[in-house]
Design an enzyme around this catalytic site. Structure first.
Site, PDB file in Angstrom:
ATOM      1  N   THR A 182      47.522  27.542  43.352  1.00 14.47           N
ATOM      2  CA  THR A 182      46.477  28.393  43.929  1.00 14.47           C
ATOM      3  C   THR A 182      45.728  27.599  44.985  1.00 14.47           C
ATOM      4  OG1 THR A 182      44.924  27.652  42.262  1.00 14.47           O
ATOM      5  CG2 THR A 182      46.200  29.628  41.772  1.00 14.47           C
ATOM      6  N   GLU A 335      48.739  34.181  42.011  1.00 15.32           N
ATOM      7  CA  GLU A 335      48.881  34.526  40.593  1.00 15.32           C
ATOM      8  C   GLU A 335      49.666  35.821  40.370  1.00 15.32           C
ATOM      9  OE1 GLU A 335      46.188  33.393  42.041  1.00 15.32           O
ATOM     10  OE2 GLU A 335      44.887  32.269  40.671  1.00 15.32           O
ATOM     11  N   LYS A 445      22.967  39.507  46.181  1.00 18.61           N
ATOM     12  CA  LYS A 445      22.079  40.290  45.325  1.00 18.61           C
ATOM     13  C   LYS A 445      20.676  40.286  45.936  1.00 18.61           C
ATOM     14  CE  LYS A 445      21.631  41.885  40.778  1.00 18.61           C
ATOM     15  NZ  LYS A 445      22.277  41.910  39.462  1.00 18.61           N
ATOM     16  N   TRP A 450      23.123  45.145  45.012  1.00 23.94           N
ATOM     17  CA  TRP A 450      24.193  44.343  45.584  1.00 23.94           C
ATOM     18  C   TRP A 450      24.450  44.746  47.036  1.00 23.94           C
ATOM     19  CZ3 TRP A 450      25.565  40.246  42.951  1.00 23.94           C
ATOM     20  CH2 TRP A 450      25.469  40.269  41.554  1.00 23.94           C
TER      21      TRP A 450
END
Lengths: 545, 545
Positions: A182, A335, A445, A450
């Site tokens: 990754t 993944e 936030k 959000w």
């Protein structure tokens, strides 16, 4: 009652044999360091991949041993994709854009025994060598220069091997064929290990008509590196169906890619938004009266293009569509093999306006077959597919990783019931289109609400003066966090924060969502895989370490 | 080293859930006995298939129990395809063209517990009932008439069930989902049992761009019965990708199919050569001045067509191509799920003449991914792929049967190393195109040389006066066997044996290969699956019993 079907394991060796038998005359084209083209046939590929397998076995490679590659996109790298697993080995693609330290650490973590490296990458190898000891180093004479005697010459190795006497290493379908680390924007990179089964299933699914739409008559240009999630798996699909491949080698500059498209016009090209953006800018500039490149290029009309690896701005999709090239956006990660969702023209959108089609095309798209996808809210429950309820995307399926190589399973990465937590935040609408609003770590936030940094970025990138933009959160005493926009202007263009505010309000943002600050920068820093590296911007502008 | 991929079993339940989630608004159209159209959505289908599963469980259906269907192609049959396995049952499609004796024997061999039957097929059911006792009979009120009280009403069953409370029966990927009996031109029919795994893999492979080329924007007309090798698997592919289905119900006459194509123009249609031949003849006749059907139909230009189940004569391919419809020929059998080979336009044929393309299109085609194919000569060795060396086709792969239901493995059907012996004789060329020359049992051995009855038939069917032709062997004292041709002339046409001899010589046949006798007949007898039933011709003309 029992099924009467044969118990035959899925195997990429079958794909290799198939290519050798059915498509021996089809071409694989590689661009060399000197920009000339080398042509192999699938017949050559079949023979050479088997020769490599035979040679590796003779060199003492045992089943499950890792053989690393440090290569550009070319025929020999494709031979490694099939030759290493054919001998029972696991191909480990090293990312040549990482620092030598990182490469060395990754090679050590994977316990790579052998290395196949391009001669033009030997300077990088020499920096890695003190950090990890490969038992044998095989050098691909990619530039045509002789290979130094302290290395094994890939071409000589193949010439001395016996592809006909070679026998495939027996395997179960769960046995590994390849591994990839990754990108690790946070923490250490982690190894994902693909199997025969996962690779064959991913290849079949991604090749379907609505996604890659791969056919034997295609000509595919994989700009996406073969060390990024196996070039999204396209090498396996091309071999399965005998599709002509045109590999760009190390030449990934927009002008080089446009030149290559003149020599070998692709019907399908794969790349990341950054490169595609610079490619279309270079092409459009060449159309200007008096440009030094005037008349140098035409774009292959009707070409399909798969773009992924980062969010594809709607402006990019519109820019290519003006030239008759439709961009299919895909979303996934190392993944997930990687194809998880694709935004393709759905039957339900036949009556939609062109604007609606662009809006959908700029989404991550619809989950592909064999992938289960859910969006989990803060309360741990499934969010409804209403287009607005956001949560973390979690996925599950036979080509999705359930763990990492030699790392204990971490609840931050996998749920108790075995789903992968992707760390991406999204809403899904009634047609199943996934719209990624942010990375979990990139949400802003503000006053308990959000704000999506990705939505802001995409809207700012729609402004005609903007080349690219990244939005980060900065700490704020009153609101806890507020957005800051880092903007790269196109050459010769100017714009003020007031211009952007007006632009954003016009595009439906509320006043409280507008960035408080704008910073004009030269370029957005990127990770080795081309993703916005917001950590660097936070360090620079938000006082983060 | 181990793969890190998740262990998630392949499952057709995933395809059902996918369709319900992503394609709820797409249509499934069924033609009813009164020729009206009924429209369901994939949302309805998802809910109804789950309701069926829920009801079957409540009725006491246990995992692995067989639930037979005796139905035309329509929405409720599709619901059985998914609803029965969702509850853990095995859907057993009974062939309504068989005699009641055969159906009864097959239902007994399969130990079918339940039956789903169309109301319009109850007369057939009543003939079967004394031969096999189904515990419960569920009647689909397909014609709209009320269901007699001694049966269970399919619609009421679904209305009373609880699709939301339903939970899928857990399963392994090798667990069975469906079974189908071979047509059995020789010996008793034998049961083939498909699994979740084989069905998902076959669906993925057959849907690929070079074969079905299935996309979400397609409209598919499956004329191939759902009781013939699962309509070649297309129902699974359509559900996987949310493809609109147009089911013809019981109306398979050429005029009915042409009418349906006007109402719901397909982009892809599947059928057997006999029906396709009569369809194009009906259409061409309607073009004649003064035809009662003049101007009634247009053909859906650009439609793809998959034709299989019997050899597709080149003349048929040419006839459709004149109307802009390309026929893709597929070859396979109940034992092979069924798609084994497909003749598709290969990249290597780009420079080929049109004649060469037609010649290739009239072959069985190229093995699809996951299918291993070999041709075994009389000496038991592999024949070279040289286009002329013939032998028996043997196949192997994860969606090919390795045995028959409750029948000991027979060396006439399977090799010692586990390959299926197809009983078809073929040569394969360097591009992998399989050309079937005969059934092993239909070859004509004349003076120590083999004559292909299929080659002769195809050539005779290329004669403009001929509707269809079948060639059989007749005993001959001198040559041991000689060919006899049974010819069906087109209405109003005439031709003599001399005409045919001249025609065959012109098409490259040697004098010794020409038929000794011609019999003019009204129709070639066919098996229930539409294949030439040469046994009947041998009984009539060659004194065989």
């Amino acid at each position: 009652m029992h099924s009467t079907m044969m118990d035959v394991p899925l195997s990429i060796n079958h794909l290799l044999e198939r290519a050798g038998r059915l498509f021996a005359g089809n071409e694989i084209v590689s661009r060399l360091p000197d920009k000339s083209l080398r042509r192999h046939s699938f017949g050559d590929f079949h023979r050479r991949a088997r020769a490599l397998a035979s040679a590796l076995k003779k060199m003492g490679m045992k089943k499950g041993d890792r053989v690393a590659t440090l290569c550009w996109n070319h025929h020999a790298h494709l031979e490694c994709y099939f030759g290493i697993p054919a001998a029972g080995g696991v191909m480990h693609t090293l990312n040549l854009r990482l620092s030598p330290d990182e490469i060395g650490w990754i090679a050590g973590d994977a316990q790579d025994r052998f290395l196949v490296v391009d001669d033009v990458l030997l300077p990088l190898y020499r920096q890695v060598a003190p950090l990890h000891k490969f038992e044998q180093v095989i050098v691909v004479p990619f530039s045509g220069a002789p290979v130094a005697p302290d290395f094994i010459d890939y071409e000589r190795l193949l010439a001395d091997a016996d592809p006909d006497g070679f026998e495939y290493e027996p395997h179960a379908e769960d046995d590994p064929v390849a591994m990839c680390y990754t990108s690790g924007t946070t923490g250490r990179p982690k190894g994902v290990v693909y199997s025969h089964r996962s690779t064959v299933l991913h290849t079949l699914v991604a090749s379907l008509g609505d996604f890659w739409g791969l056919r034997g008559t295609d000509v595919v240009l994989p700009v996406t590196p073969m060390f990024h999630a196996n070039s999204w798996g396209i090498p396996y699909g091309a071999v399965m169906l005998g599709v002509k491949l045109v590999f760009p080698g190390p030449h990934l500059h927009p002008e080089d890619l446009l030149d290559l498209m003149q020599l070998e016009p692709p019907t399908l090209a794969l790349g990341v938004p950054t490169i595609w953006m610079s490619l279309i800018q270079a092409f459009d500039a060449s159309q200007d009266e008096g440009s030094p490149n005037q008349g140098r290029w035409t774009l292959p009309r009707g070409m399909r293009s798969l773009v992924g690896g980062a969010a594809v701005p709607e402006a990019l999709i519109r820019a290519f569509d003006r030239h008759g090239i439709w961009i299919l956006q895909g979303w996934g990660m190392t993944e997930t093999s990687p194809v998880c969702t694709v935004s393709y023209p759905r039957a339900e959108l036949r009556q939609a306006t062109q604007d609606e089609r662009y809006r959908r095309a700029a989404m991550a798209g619809v989950p592909v077959p064999l992938v289960d996808l859910r969006v989990r809210g803060d309360d741990g429950g499934d969010q409804p597919w209403d287009g607005s309820s956001v949560g973390e995307i979690q996925v599950r399926g036979p080509f999705i990783t359930g763990s990492y190589h030699q790392v204990p399973v971490d609840p931050d990465k996998f749920t108790d019931d075995g789903w992968l937590r992707t760390g991406d935040v999204a809403a899904v609408d009634a047609l199943g289109f996934v719209r990624i609003t942010d990375r979990t770590k990139d949400l802003i936030k503000s006053g308990g609400e959000w704000i999506s940094s990705v939505d802001l970025e995409n809207a700012i990138m729609g402004h005609p003066a903007v080349a690219e933009a990244a939005v980060i959160a900065i700490p704020d005493l009153k609101w806890s966090e507020r957005p800051l926009a880092c903007v790269v202007l196109k050459p010769g263009q100017a714009a003020t924060p007031e211009d952007f505010s007006a632009h954003l309000l016009k595009h439906g943002f509320a006043k409280w969502q507008l960035p408080d600050r704008y910073e004009f920068i030269d370029a957005v820093p990127r990770t080795s895989t081309g993703k916005f590296w917001k950590m660097k911007l936070r360090e620079r502008f938000a006082g983060h370490r």
